[in-house]
Design an enzyme around this catalytic site. Structure first.
Site, PDB file in Angstrom:
ATOM      1  N   ASP A  64      -7.399  -6.384   5.912  1.00  0.00           N
ATOM      2  CA  ASP A  64      -7.736  -5.620   4.721  1.00  0.00           C
ATOM      3  C   ASP A  64      -9.096  -6.124   4.272  1.00  0.00           C
ATOM      4  OD1 ASP A  64      -6.187  -3.901   2.390  1.00  0.00           O
ATOM      5  OD2 ASP A  64      -7.854  -5.112   1.671  1.00  0.00           O
ATOM      6  N   ARG A  89     -12.927   0.581  -5.526  1.00  0.00           N
ATOM      7  CA  ARG A  89     -13.530   1.717  -4.813  1.00  0.00           C
ATOM      8  C   ARG A  89     -13.371   3.004  -5.596  1.00  0.00           C
ATOM      9  NH1 ARG A  89     -11.916  -0.524   1.092  1.00  0.00           N
ATOM     10  NH2 ARG A  89     -13.660  -1.973   1.025  1.00  0.00           N
ATOM     11  N   ARG A 147      -9.311  -0.494   8.075  1.00  0.00           N
ATOM     12  CA  ARG A 147      -8.349   0.261   8.896  1.00  0.00           C
ATOM     13  C   ARG A 147      -8.917   0.595  10.269  1.00  0.00           C
ATOM     14  NH1 ARG A 147      -9.045   5.115   4.530  1.00  0.00           N
ATOM     15  NH2 ARG A 147      -8.603   3.347   3.209  1.00  0.00           N
ATOM     16  N   HIS A 158       0.809  -1.224   0.000  1.00  0.00           N
ATOM     17  CA  HIS A 158       0.000   0.000   0.000  1.00  0.00           C
ATOM     18  C   HIS A 158       0.840   1.272   0.000  1.00  0.00           C
ATOM     19  CE1 HIS A 158      -3.313  -2.657   0.793  1.00  0.00           C
ATOM     20  NE2 HIS A 158      -4.163  -1.654   0.906  1.00  0.00           N
ATOM     21  N   SER A 193     -12.892   0.363   4.197  1.00  0.00           N
ATOM     22  CA  SER A 193     -11.654  -0.259   4.655  1.00  0.00           C
ATOM     23  C   SER A 193     -11.772  -0.932   6.021  1.00  0.00           C
ATOM     24  CB  SER A 193     -10.597   0.847   4.742  1.00  0.00           C
ATOM     25  OG  SER A 193      -9.536   0.464   5.556  1.00  0.00           O
TER      26      SER A 193
HETATM   27  C1  MIC Z   1      -8.791  -0.209   0.714  1.00  0.00           C
HETATM   28  O1  MIC Z   1      -8.940  -0.800  -0.354  1.00  0.00           O
HETATM   29  O2  MIC Z   1      -9.560   0.667   1.120  1.00  0.00           O
HETATM   30  C2  MIC Z   1      -7.595  -0.554   1.578  1.00  0.00           C
HETATM   31  C3  MIC Z   1      -6.691   0.572   1.549  1.00  0.00           C
HETATM   32  O3  MIC Z   1      -6.940  -1.684   1.044  1.00  0.00           O
HETATM   33  C4  MIC Z   1      -8.102  -0.853   2.990  1.00  0.00           C
HETATM   34  C5  MIC Z   1      -7.021  -1.089   3.965  1.00  0.00           C
HETATM   35  C6  MIC Z   1      -6.372   0.151   4.521  1.00  0.00           C
HETATM   36  O4  MIC Z   1      -7.037   1.139   4.726  1.00  0.00           O
HETATM   37  O5  MIC Z   1      -5.174   0.089   4.787  1.00  0.00           O
HETATM   38  C7  MIC Z   1      -9.079  -2.017   3.064  1.00  0.00           C
HETATM   39  O6  MIC Z   1      -9.712  -2.352   2.088  1.00  0.00           O
HETATM   40  O7  MIC Z   1      -9.268  -2.591   4.150  1.00  0.00           O
HETATM   41 FE1  SF4 Z   2      -4.878  -2.282  -2.487  1.00  0.00          FE
HETATM   42 FE2  SF4 Z   2      -7.245  -2.041  -1.247  1.00  0.00          FE
HETATM   43 FE3  SF4 Z   2      -6.900  -1.183  -3.759  1.00  0.00          FE
HETATM   44 FE4  SF4 Z   2      -6.919  -3.728  -3.270  1.00  0.00          FE
HETATM   45  S1  SF4 Z   2      -8.625  -2.335  -2.992  1.00  0.00           S
HETATM   46  S2  SF4 Z   2      -5.470  -2.663  -4.590  1.00  0.00           S
HETATM   47  S3  SF4 Z   2      -5.902  -3.862  -1.287  1.00  0.00           S
HETATM   48  S4  SF4 Z   2      -5.916  -0.386  -1.920  1.00  0.00           S
END
Ligand code: MIC
Ligand code: SF4
Length: 778
Positions: free
Chosen positions: A180, A468, A665, A116, A663
């Site tokens: 994640d 996303r 997180r 990340h 997320s």
């Molecule tokens: C995301 O796709 O939003 C992330 C970044 O992978 C997050 C994890 C994070 O915030 O570090 C997730 O999907 O859990």
């Molecule tokens: Fe990385 Fe989350 Fe994006 Fe997947 S959705 S590529 S784990 S930031």
């Protein structure tokens, strides 16, 4: 191999130990040896045929063979996952917590993946080097702490966690958790794989049970088969359109039917991966030939052999798939032969539009029709098949003399995929279109995209194959309209530069001024010549890690050792102020933004300066501006909260539906906890966030009557008048005192069981582990 060589010099020290071995085969065999007996026990207790999801859940009970039939959506159940995966941005907090659990080694096979924190700007080699320079301290921390505690470490450039897990660790019938939300990708190989906060991972790594509310079950029957422009991505884009971002909350989505069997394994992964976007606990598919092919192609024939011995248990019972309405809580049927490609967005992944209707829809909504960028990749769409299908479109453009109108970027999912697509010529095809090949990492998908001009905040459109597309997600620009589609559709639309372009119907003008039409994409599910890789980027842990020092410098701005959150004093919370009433969508990106803030993921106090800065204040419609009720002045959300904390005044946050969507997180829960917010009160929560709040000793509550959201005024004072008798299944009462002296009581629901109330009492789940450790030692 240049990429990893250069970073090896930097992070250095530890040798790569990877000979395309099958990881943890003994563990997998052990799981399989118990499977038949445990399925039998479950079938007897439940008293009917079982879905695949139930088989995996019941074979992974902490207490062994099933002795109770659990109530879906009600019973809290202790599970024993087979493994844990963490990515760099969440592993820091997870491992800072694990350090406090007092264990020598992790109790189950675990991995950390550096993906990340790597930015996308100029292309892989330069970007990776730059990221290593910037994040050296954090990567060294992750590398050494992994080695110390027996955790496999996948170095920067090795790939995106979920692709690497699918290629190396996932196995049919297994259960894993990962820090994640897209951990669910491993459902493509028939697992129950669930995204969690770091504190949940700590439980499992410390050898304790993992608790989950027994999920409800949604069955998706797929009939027909894909053809032409339609791909696996369109299945999940359609499901998201049907179910919405909260329709899967608390449920496992199980796919079955002839259409499911016809999909490739990585296509199944895509569908499961993006299941996070409907809030599903996870998604899964029964063991079939596509999985056999994928396991064999990724060097894991031994797993095929082992799985084949218990194959009947690695899929749902026939009676279930013949009469799904009897066994699932909800059933959706999708005919793949009739499915049209979709484009979802902007700003939310569940707003689906058929490609054929996009021009009309975009015109109606005033979405910018010109497409500036097409981005291919991310953990959900970076398989060999994805890239080969997208490349077949790029190849046609080159051959027909069509100059792409938009810019292109690609993030391969893993070094294995990158190496193989380079060998097979796909990278050079893309390069002919001027494509930037970014590092095998999340890059633009997580706001690590240094996009030129983004700071001007111009209204513009981009299209990508990611999961996303929340506001500001990719480039920090709130006016970027991001749309989600399959990689092949992204390629076609980016080449045309026109959001309304429908490759099934429309033509493009080539360099001779002729009208030409793109043929449907073609690709290979798996590389004909097999996968290839020189250095996948894996670092095995030390045999004995006791001598390894984990360094966290006291003056570091990136890493900070954790201090215990204070235990609850057992008193009602009185005199609380409203920090913010958030209006509408409030995802974890709004609560704890990613992009530039990723750099503080290991430093709780520093990252707390982003708390809720993306949330919209319901009273002013502004972001990051609230009234400080102590001074009457306007201020930024984190600063105002810090002043409440300094004055010893408790506060609450109020929110709308599906609060904390997105997320895993846990920073989104730890930041308010750290800054002294006592309760988050909303219309509804996303699952992972609600659990994260509980784990961190926060009150996560919902309005019993949703319309009470409207009663909350900016300058109210709040008293929790019966918190002293906080108990499972008992509402709490919030007394709202308005400034005109009027008092009203509103009722709040909660889902805390006794153990979770104990976390709240102790100040956090981790505090409780520590208390228990201490009393065991006495
Ligand atoms: C995301 O796709 O939003 C992330 C970044 O992978 C997050 C994890 C994070 O915030 O570090 C997730 O999907 O859990
Ligand atoms: Fe990385 Fe989350 Fe994006 Fe997947 S959705 S590529 S784990 S930031």
């Amino acid at each position: 191999m240049k990429l990893l060589n250069s970073h090896r010099q930097k992070i250095g020290s530890i040798l790569t130990d990877y000979n395309s071995m099958v990881f943890d085969l003994d563990m997998i065999k052990k799981v399989y040896s118990k499977f038949p007996e445990r399925v039998k026990a479950a079938r007897e207790i439940v008293g009917r045929p079982l879905t695949l999801s139930e088989k995996i859940l019941y074979t992974h009970l902490w207490d062994g063979n099933a002795t109770t039939a659990f109530e879906r959506g009600k019973s809290y159940v202790d599970f024993a996952p087979d493994r844990v995966a963490m990515q760099d941005a969440t592993a820091q907090m997870a491992l800072l917590q694990f350090m406090q659990a007092g264990k020598k080694k992790v109790a189950v096979p675990s991995t950390v993946h550096a993906d990340h924190l790597i930015q996308a700007k100029l292309g892989a080699t330069k970007d990776l080097q730059e990221s290593l320079n910037q994040n050296n301290e954090v990567f060294n921390f992750l590398s050494s702490i992994s080695s110390k505690y027996g955790i496999g470490f996948w170095k920067p450039g090795a790939g995106i966690i979920h692709q690497v897990v699918l290629e190396n660790y996932a196995f049919p019938g297994g259960m894993m958790i990962g820090t994640d939300s897209h951990t669910v990708n491993a459902g493509g190989l028939g697992m129950v794989a669930v995204g969690v906060g770091g504190a949940d991972a700590v439980d499992v790594m410390a050898g304790m049970a993992w608790e989950l509310k027994f999920p409800k079950l949604i069955g998706v029957k797929l009939t027909g088969s894909l053809s032409g422009w339609t791909s696996a991505k369109d299945v999940i884009l359609r499901v998201a359109d049907i179910l919405s971002v909260k329709g899967g909350t608390g449920s496992i989505v199980e796919y079955f039917g002839e259409g499911a069997i016809s999909l490739s394994c990585t296509g199944k992964g895509t569908i499961c991966n993006m299941g996070a976007e409907i809030g599903a606990t996870t998604s899964t598919f029964g063991y079939d030939d596509s999985m056999r092919r994928y396991l064999a192609a990724t060097g894991r024939q031994e797993i095929v052999d082992a799985a084949d011995e218990i194959a009947e248990h690695l899929t749902g019972d026939k009676e279930v798939y013949d009469n799904p309405e009897k066994y699932f809580d909800q059933v959706i049927t999708i005919n793949l032969s009739e499915l049209e490609p979709y484009i979802n967005g902007p700003f939310t992944p569940d707003r689906g539009t058929r490609v054929s209707e996009m021009r009309e829809e975009a015109t109606k909504n005033n979405w910018p029709m010109k497409v500036e960028w097409g981005l291919i990749g991310s953990c959900t769409n970076s398989s060999y098949e994805d890239i080969s299908r997208a490349a077949s479109i790029a190849e046609q453009a080159v051959a027909m003399g069509i100059k792409p109108k938009a810019e292109f970027g690609i993030n391969p999912g893993s070094e294995q995929v990158r190496f193989t697509i380079e060998r097979d010529g796909f990278i050079s095809t893309f390069e002919k279109l001027g494509t930037k090949i970014f590092t095998n990492a999340c890059g633009p998908c997580i706001g690590q995209w240094d996009r030129e001009g983004a700071e001007k905040h111009e209204k513009n459109t981009i299209i990508h194959s990611f999961n996303r597309n929340f506001s500001k997600r990719a480039d920090g620009n709130p006016n970027t309209h991001a749309f989600v589609a399959s990689p092949e559709m992204v390629a076609a639309i980016a080449i045309s530069g026109d959001l309304g372009f429908n490759p099934l119907r429309d033509t493009l003008t080539n360099d001779k001024g002729e009208q030409v039409k793109l043929n449907p994409p073609k690709g290979d599910e798996l590389p004909k010549r097999g996968f290839d890789v020189e250095d996948p980027g894996y670092q095995a842990p030390a045999e004995d890690g006791s001598a390894i020092d984990v360094i966290v410098k006291p003056d570091s701005s990136r890493l900070q050792l954790l201090e215990n959150f204070p235990a609850w004093d057992g008193q009602n919370i009185l005199g609380a102020k409203l920090l913010i009433k958030a209006l509408g969508k409030c995802t974890t990106d709004h609560i704890s933004m990613a992009g530039p803030w990723l750099r503080y993921r290991g430093h709780l106090d520093n990252i707390s300066n982003n708390m809720l800065i993306g949330a919209v204040n319901a009273f002013s419609n502004e972001m990051n501006e609230v009234v400080n009720q102590l001074t009457g002045e306007k201020g930024e959300v984190p600063a105002v909260q810090r002043s409440y904390k300094a004055a010893g005044i408790p506060s609450i946050v109020v929110g709308d539906h599906n609060y904390g969507e997105g997320s895993s997180r846990e920073h989104a829960a730890m930041e308010p906890r750290h800054l002294g917010v006592r309760a988050i009160i909303v219309k509804s929560f996303a699952r992972i966030h609600e659990t994260n709040l509980k784990k961190q000793g926060m009150l996560g509550l919902t309005f019993a009557d949703e319309s009470d959201y409207d009663r909350i005024k900016e300058d109210d004072t709040f008293n929790f008048i019966d918190l002293e008798s906080f108990a499972p299944d008992k509402q709490l009462t919030l007394q709202v005192v308005h400034t005109d002296g009027l008092k009203e009581n509103i009722h709040l629901n909660h889902t805390y069981n006794q153990q979770q109330i104990d976390w709240f009492r102790a100040g956090s789940a981790l505090n409780l582990i520590k208390l228990q450790n201490n009393s065991n030692q006495k």
